[in-house]
Design a protein around this motif. Structure first.
Motif, PDB file in Angstrom:
ATOM      1  N   LEU A   1       0.742  11.748  -0.098  1.00  0.00           N
ATOM      2  CA  LEU A   1      -0.213  12.353  -1.023  1.00  0.00           C
ATOM      3  C   LEU A   1      -1.270  11.338  -1.452  1.00  0.00           C
ATOM      4  O   LEU A   1      -2.463  11.655  -1.569  1.00  0.00           O
ATOM      5  N   GLU A   2      -0.842  10.107  -1.666  1.00  0.00           N
ATOM      6  CA  GLU A   2      -1.813   9.078  -2.042  1.00  0.00           C
ATOM      7  C   GLU A   2      -2.783   8.792  -0.898  1.00  0.00           C
ATOM      8  O   GLU A   2      -3.967   8.523  -1.119  1.00  0.00           O
ATOM      9  N   VAL A   3      -2.266   8.833   0.339  1.00  0.00           N
ATOM     10  CA  VAL A   3      -3.162   8.668   1.484  1.00  0.00           C
ATOM     11  C   VAL A   3      -4.195   9.777   1.506  1.00  0.00           C
ATOM     12  O   VAL A   3      -5.400   9.538   1.741  1.00  0.00           O
ATOM     13  N   GLU A   4      -3.754  11.021   1.262  1.00  0.00           N
ATOM     14  CA  GLU A   4      -4.689  12.153   1.246  1.00  0.00           C
ATOM     15  C   GLU A   4      -5.718  11.995   0.130  1.00  0.00           C
ATOM     16  O   GLU A   4      -6.896  12.346   0.303  1.00  0.00           O
TER      17      GLU A   4
ATOM     18  N   ALA B   1      -6.103  19.736   2.755  1.00  0.00           N
ATOM     19  CA  ALA B   1      -4.988  18.867   3.149  1.00  0.00           C
ATOM     20  C   ALA B   1      -4.317  18.250   1.927  1.00  0.00           C
ATOM     21  O   ALA B   1      -3.086  18.110   1.882  1.00  0.00           O
ATOM     22  N   LEU B   2      -5.103  17.899   0.931  1.00  0.00           N
ATOM     23  CA  LEU B   2      -4.539  17.337  -0.297  1.00  0.00           C
ATOM     24  C   LEU B   2      -3.701  18.370  -1.032  1.00  0.00           C
ATOM     25  O   LEU B   2      -2.601  18.067  -1.519  1.00  0.00           O
ATOM     26  N   ASP B   3      -4.204  19.597  -1.110  1.00  0.00           N
ATOM     27  CA  ASP B   3      -3.443  20.651  -1.784  1.00  0.00           C
ATOM     28  C   ASP B   3      -2.132  20.943  -1.036  1.00  0.00           C
ATOM     29  O   ASP B   3      -1.075  21.128  -1.657  1.00  0.00           O
ATOM     30  N   GLN B   4      -2.179  20.969   0.268  1.00  0.00           N
ATOM     31  CA  GLN B   4      -0.966  21.187   1.051  1.00  0.00           C
ATOM     32  C   GLN B   4       0.033  20.048   0.856  1.00  0.00           C
ATOM     33  O   GLN B   4       1.243  20.268   0.779  1.00  0.00           O
ATOM     34  N   SER B   5      -0.471  18.846   0.750  1.00  0.00           N
ATOM     35  CA  SER B   5       0.412  17.707   0.515  1.00  0.00           C
ATOM     36  C   SER B   5       1.092  17.817  -0.844  1.00  0.00           C
ATOM     37  O   SER B   5       2.264  17.442  -0.993  1.00  0.00           O
TER      38      SER B   5
ATOM     39  N   PHE C   1       0.825  -1.217   0.000  1.00  0.00           N
ATOM     40  CA  PHE C   1       0.000   0.000   0.000  1.00  0.00           C
ATOM     41  C   PHE C   1       0.853   1.258   0.000  1.00  0.00           C
ATOM     42  O   PHE C   1       0.479   2.283  -0.541  1.00  0.00           O
ATOM     43  N   LEU C   2       2.044   1.155   0.583  1.00  0.00           N
ATOM     44  CA  LEU C   2       2.877   2.346   0.759  1.00  0.00           C
ATOM     45  C   LEU C   2       3.800   2.616  -0.410  1.00  0.00           C
ATOM     46  O   LEU C   2       4.397   3.666  -0.476  1.00  0.00           O
ATOM     47  N   VAL C   3       4.009   1.692  -1.338  1.00  0.00           N
ATOM     48  CA  VAL C   3       5.010   1.877  -2.372  1.00  0.00           C
ATOM     49  C   VAL C   3       4.418   1.826  -3.773  1.00  0.00           C
ATOM     50  O   VAL C   3       4.969   1.197  -4.650  1.00  0.00           O
ATOM     51  N   PRO C   4       3.307   2.462  -4.054  1.00  0.00           N
ATOM     52  CA  PRO C   4       2.853   2.582  -5.439  1.00  0.00           C
ATOM     53  C   PRO C   4       3.565   3.731  -6.117  1.00  0.00           C
ATOM     54  O   PRO C   4       4.265   4.490  -5.453  1.00  0.00           O
TER      55      PRO C   4
END
Length: 464
Positions: free
Chosen positions: A168-171, A212-216, A14-17
């Motif tokens: 960023l993907e989490v967001e 939050a997505l934009d900040q990321s 999940f963490l390395v796409p």
């Protein structure tokens, strides 16, 4: 740590796409791997280039040291002059001066050729060669140290960019979940099963997640810019990083004693301090040589010259004089008058050596503290990763159940918002924990000078 190993492989997938922040759909972006980034940085990084340029001083210093030892030839092909003098006094038959009746100008010219060879035998010059070799070795170690540190810093910057991409993907996934909650509230509001306040609250939560997505995205751009500046290659095109594979290992298997032992032998900082200490000790030998060893100077020369009354010898490259030869030998003993000055110099040098010895001991002590601290940090990061990974699984399940319960009307929107916030926090923290573990690994590799695989092998061998 066995429980962590059970669910971490799925978590790592999940963490390395691919990093979405770099717009991987664009085909015009250069795919930058960690190996390519290191290779480019070793060529273009300004700090490394400055230290590498100092290696050119090794050849220059070596040549200067040999020039102090080798004979120094001197060749004069043509040295010529012409002079005039006004004669107002003459001499009688007995050599007594008397005034001239006629004042005249007397012209003379001179021309000479010569060749000489000078040689000075001084023990300090030979000892200076040894000092120069130690200084050259110190520069080489400095380049190796800077290269080692650059690779570690670049790896950390690369992982930082990769972490920002994963965050960023989490967001983005949290934004999808927030939109699903908002859509569910809209359907329930349309069916008059929920109040308007539920819809407004979930709309506000969606707006906060979009922020939050934009900040990321901004943080991702900053991480890529920092990586580009560290590489220092002006020809590097727009790029997207190729995420490196994250492999989990059990840091409890590491043996700090074995790591400290190997680091004291090959850590660049220790090697650089040892080289400086050896060079300082060589300088003591030079001071002692000035005390006891004489200096031999030899000069051999031959030449001829022509001196005539008139200007015939001026600019004459072939004087008609006889060849003269001379040999000069000088043995100079140490000046006893400089005894106290040299004694003071030797004491100062001895003091510097003692300080450098203490500095080397301090470097080794700080290195041991640093390695043990990194091992503890790595073990703590592994435990934290285990906890955050389990928390993320539970928070995701809680959010799913809360959404179902909200749809059935058995829970309020506040319960749904709370579950959503907990899932968001858990998702962010698991990414932070995973890359904190990775950053701790890089820091340990930087201090020891070995890869984690080599350290595990060393620890298993030392433990056996």
């Amino acid at each position: 740590m066995k429980s962590a190993a059970a669910f971490l492989p799925a978590l790592l997938l999940f963490l390395v796409p691919p990093v979405a922040a770099q717009d991987v759909s664009r085909g015009d972006l250069h795919e930058l791997t960690l190996e390519e980034a290191i290779r480019r940085a070793e060529i273009h990084n300004p700090a490394l280039r400055q230290i590498t340029n100092s290696l050119e001083l090794n050849a220059l210093d070596r040549r200067d040291a040999w020039l102090q030892i080798l004979p120094q030839p001197s060749l004069t092909f043509l040295s010529t002059s012409m002079s005039w003098s006004r004669q107002t006094i003459a001499e009688d038959n007995f050599g007594e001066p008397l005034p001239r009746d006629v004042v005249e100008w007397v012209q003379t010219s001179r021309s000479n050729q010569s060749i000489s060879m000078a040689f000075t035998l001084d023990a300090a010059d030979f000892l200076r060669l040894r000092v120069q070799r130690e200084e050259a070795r110190e520069r080489e170690i400095a380049v190796s140290t800077e290269t080692h540190q650059l690779r570690a810093e670049l790896t950390q910057a690369y992982l930082e960019a990769q972490e920002q991409g994963a965050a960023l993907e989490v967001e983005e996934e949290l934004l999808v979940a927030a939109r699903a909650n908002r859509d569910l509230a809209e359907r329930l509001y349309a069916l008059a099963r929920q109040d308007r306040i539920d819809l407004v609250s979930l709309e506000l939560s969606l707006a906060e997640q979009e922020h939050a997505l934009d900040q990321s995205r901004r943080e991702m751009e900053s991480a890529l810019l920092a990586l580009r500046n560290l590489i220092g290659d002006p020809d590097l095109p727009s790029f997207r990083i190729v995420p490196v594979e994250l492999e989990f290992f059990d840091p409890e298997a590491l043996d700090p004693e074995a790591l400290v032992g190997i680091a004291r032998q090959q850590n660049p900082s220790v090697l650089q301090a040892e080289a400086g200490l050896r060079a300082q000790r060589r300088s003591v030998d030079m001071v002692r040589a000035d005390w006891w060893l004489p200096t031999l100077s030899v000069n051999m020369s031959t030449g001829r010259q022509g001196f005539v009354r008139g200007g015939e010898a001026f600019f004459d490259p072939n004087p008609d004089g006889e060849w003269d030869r001379s040999v000069f030998v000088s043995i100079r003993l140490p000046d006893v008058g400089q005894y106290f000055n040299r004694q003071g110099q030797e004491r100062r040098t001895a003091l510097e050596i003692r300080n450098q010895e203490e500095g080397l001991r301090q470097v080794r002590g700080e290195l041991e503290e640093e390695i043990r601290g990194h091992v503890n940090t790595l073990r703590s990061a592994a435990r934290q990763l285990e906890i955050q990974g389990r928390r993320a699984e539970l928070a995701e399940e809680q959010l799913r159940l809360a959404r179902e319960a909200y749809g059935l009307g058995s829970q309020s929107y506040l319960d749904l918002l709370n579950a959503q916030e907990q899932a968001a926090a858990a998702g962010r923290e698991v990414v932070t924990a995973r890359y904190s573990f990775e950053q701790a690994r890089v820091a340990l590799e930087r201090a020891v000078g070995l890869s984690i695989g080599e350290m595990l092998e060393l620890s298993s061998g030392g433990g056996g």
